[in-house]
Write an enzyme that holds these catalytic residues in place. Structure first.
Site, short mmCIF file in Angstrom:
data_model
loop_
_atom_site.label_atom_id
_atom_site.label_comp_id
_atom_site.label_asym_id
_atom_site.label_seq_id
_atom_site.Cartn_x
_atom_site.Cartn_y
_atom_site.Cartn_z
N ARG A 144 41.97 126.21 46.41
CA ARG A 144 42.97 125.14 46.55
C ARG A 144 42.36 123.77 46.28
O ARG A 144 43.07 122.78 46.23
CB ARG A 144 43.56 125.17 47.96
CG ARG A 144 44.50 126.34 48.17
CD ARG A 144 45.18 126.29 49.52
NE ARG A 144 46.06 127.44 49.69
CZ ARG A 144 46.62 127.79 50.83
NH1 ARG A 144 46.39 127.07 51.91
NH2 ARG A 144 47.39 128.85 50.89
N GLU A 188 44.29 134.44 42.14
CA GLU A 188 45.46 135.29 42.38
C GLU A 188 45.17 136.75 42.04
O GLU A 188 45.62 137.64 42.74
CB GLU A 188 46.68 134.79 41.59
CG GLU A 188 47.32 133.54 42.19
CD GLU A 188 47.79 133.73 43.64
OE1 GLU A 188 48.16 134.85 44.02
OE2 GLU A 188 47.75 132.75 44.40
N TYR A 198 39.43 147.99 42.69
CA TYR A 198 40.56 147.87 41.75
C TYR A 198 40.12 147.15 40.47
O TYR A 198 40.55 146.05 40.16
CB TYR A 198 41.72 147.10 42.38
CG TYR A 198 42.17 147.66 43.68
CD1 TYR A 198 42.98 148.78 43.73
CD2 TYR A 198 41.76 147.09 44.87
CE1 TYR A 198 43.38 149.32 44.93
CE2 TYR A 198 42.14 147.62 46.09
CZ TYR A 198 42.95 148.73 46.11
OH TYR A 198 43.34 149.26 47.30
N TYR A 204 55.27 138.56 41.57
CA TYR A 204 54.66 137.64 42.54
C TYR A 204 53.60 136.77 41.87
O TYR A 204 53.61 135.54 41.98
CB TYR A 204 54.03 138.40 43.74
CG TYR A 204 53.04 137.49 44.43
CD1 TYR A 204 53.51 136.44 45.21
CD2 TYR A 204 51.67 137.62 44.22
CE1 TYR A 204 52.62 135.53 45.78
CE2 TYR A 204 50.78 136.72 44.77
CZ TYR A 204 51.26 135.68 45.56
OH TYR A 204 50.39 134.77 46.09
N ASP A 243 54.87 136.61 48.45
CA ASP A 243 53.88 137.62 48.84
C ASP A 243 54.37 138.24 50.15
O ASP A 243 55.44 137.87 50.67
CB ASP A 243 52.48 137.00 48.96
CG ASP A 243 52.31 136.14 50.19
OD1 ASP A 243 53.33 135.80 50.83
OD2 ASP A 243 51.16 135.81 50.53
N CYS A 279 53.57 134.09 61.97
CA CYS A 279 54.58 135.15 61.89
C CYS A 279 53.91 136.41 61.36
O CYS A 279 54.20 136.90 60.28
CB CYS A 279 55.73 134.68 60.98
SG CYS A 279 57.20 135.68 61.15
N CYS A 336 55.47 129.53 68.13
CA CYS A 336 56.01 129.26 66.80
C CYS A 336 56.89 128.01 66.77
O CYS A 336 57.79 127.85 67.60
CB CYS A 336 56.82 130.48 66.35
SG CYS A 336 57.61 130.22 64.76
N CYS A 353 64.83 130.29 64.47
CA CYS A 353 64.63 131.63 63.91
C CYS A 353 65.75 132.56 64.36
O CYS A 353 66.09 132.61 65.54
CB CYS A 353 63.28 132.16 64.36
SG CYS A 353 62.99 133.84 63.81
S1 SF4 Z 1 59.97 132.93 66.04
FE1 SF4 Z 1 60.63 133.89 64.12
S2 SF4 Z 1 59.45 132.83 62.53
FE2 SF4 Z 1 58.46 132.37 64.47
S3 SF4 Z 1 56.84 133.94 64.67
FE3 SF4 Z 1 58.66 134.71 65.74
S4 SF4 Z 1 59.71 135.94 64.18
FE4 SF4 Z 1 58.27 134.63 63.08
#
Ligand code: SF4
Length: 354
Positions: free
Chosen positions: A40, A52, A97, A135, A153, A208, A218, A224
């Site tokens: 990056r 990639e 691979y 992808y 991905d 997640c 989160c 969510c």
């Molecule tokens: S709240 Fe939703 S977006 Fe956040 S970690 Fe849990 S499942 Fe994933």
């Protein structure tokens, strides 16, 4: 037509406020927690493509030292295009691979010798290159050329599927199409696609997560939609299979019988290996070493046997191959498991060897 209507409905389902909050939360999280990878820093189309292809099937942490060594050895299209294939495969050793290394080499030759060093920038053009799927085409187009496309991905698929409560199996094409549409709609107009894609990938990896999402920590937990029981289980399904493999170490004085895998083979194509043990032509002596490794969805238990040709084998030496001097074995491109077996063998005291 029905599909298009569904996609339209999906796009409309994202309210502007939802989209705004989503990006505000994710971008703040990413500015504080995004991963710093060497690919990056000062990215070029070449370095993005290298990273990639290395990242296909391999974890980022494993890729880092290989990427750094690769860029040192082959810093640009020209150095890679002009390198002999044997050297390219040697530099890839350990990543597995090997068809990826071959494809990268072919692309570099095409770009350098036929396209004046210009990699195509559009996903549909990138898709025509060997080893480039949807992808990778989108990832390269967005990360290297700023094209406004989401790169789906496994991490991004999981985040979007949970966030938007998509409960259809994520390996189905229509589910992926749906997720692509949603990811496109969620992308802010004034943000670089490379930043958007990197943020979602990092978020999926760190928060997640596939098995134990950190929902309590989160930043998206208020918006969510994966609240219903069962939706948190959304993740690509992979069935793991156990396999056993026996290879034969056949020795004659200071030479070892080895064979070069054919170029059409997906696994180990063009690499040098010890042959698989074949009782029709070989006699098994002692078990030397064993190890475990993974290949696609297989967990392989590999055993290396000291062996010799039996009468039939002596007459025909049925396996295509040749005797390789001990001192030359390591100069051949070997797959990582065979290299490990070899290193264990040479580390044994000469008196322990037969
Ligand atoms: S709240 Fe939703 S977006 Fe956040 S970690 Fe849990 S499942 Fe994933």
């Amino acid at each position: 037509m029905e599909n298009q209507n569904n996609i339209l409905l999906l796009e409309q389902a994202i309210e502007p406020n939802f989209k705004k909050s989503f990006w505000a939360l994710i971008s703040r999280w990413h500015s504080e927690n995004g991963f710093r990878y060497p690919w990056r820093e000062a990215p070029t189309p070449y370095s993005i493509l290298v990273s990639e292809l290395m990242l296909q099937q391999t974890q980022a942490e494993t890729v880092i030292p290989y990427f750094l060594a690769w860029m040192e050895r082959f810093p640009n299209w020209r150095s890679l295009a002009e390198a002999p294939e044997k050297e390219v495969l040697r530099a890839w050793e350990g990543l597995g691979y090997y068809s990826r290394a071959r494809n990268l080499h072919k692309i570099a030759q095409w770009v350098y010798f036929e396209k004046k060093g210009e990699l195509p920038s559009e996903p549909k053009e990138l898709l025509k290159l060997p080893g480039i799927g949807p992808y990778t085409a989108n990832a390269v187009a967005s990360l290297a050329f700023g094209r406004k496309v989401p790169a789906l991905d496994g991490n991004v698929i999981r985040v979007i599927a949970r966030l938007m409560a998509i409960d259809q199996p994520v390996h189905r094409r229509e589910t992926i199409r749906k997720i692509f549409t949603l990811a496109t709609s969620l992308m802010p107009e004034d943000i670089e696609a490379s930043y958007y894609n990197s943020a979602l990938m990092d978020f999926g990896r760190a928060i997640c997560r596939p098995k134990h999402p950190k929902c309590k920590l989160c930043v998206l937990k208020e918006i969510c939609k994966a609240k219903q029981p069962g939706l948190l289980a959304i993740r690509p399904k992979v069935t793991i299979e156990e396999k056993e493999e026996k290879i034969a170490i056949i020795r004659e004085k200071n030479r070892f019988w080895m064979q070069q895998e054919s170029f059409g083979k997906k696994r180990y194509c063009g690499l040098w290996v010890f042959p698989l043990f074949d009782p029709e032509f070989m006699e098994q002596k002692a078990m030397l070493f064993s190890l475990r490794y993974s290949f696609t969805r297989y967990r392989i238990f590999l055993e290396a046997y000291e062996a010799s040709w039996n009468k039939r084998g002596l007459k025909t030496q049925p396996l295509k191959g040749e005797w390789v001097e001990e001192k030359n074995v390591l100069s051949l491109p070997l797959p990582a498991p065979h290299r490990k077996i070899w290193l264990q063998l040479v580390a044994k005291k000469p008196s322990d060897r037969q």
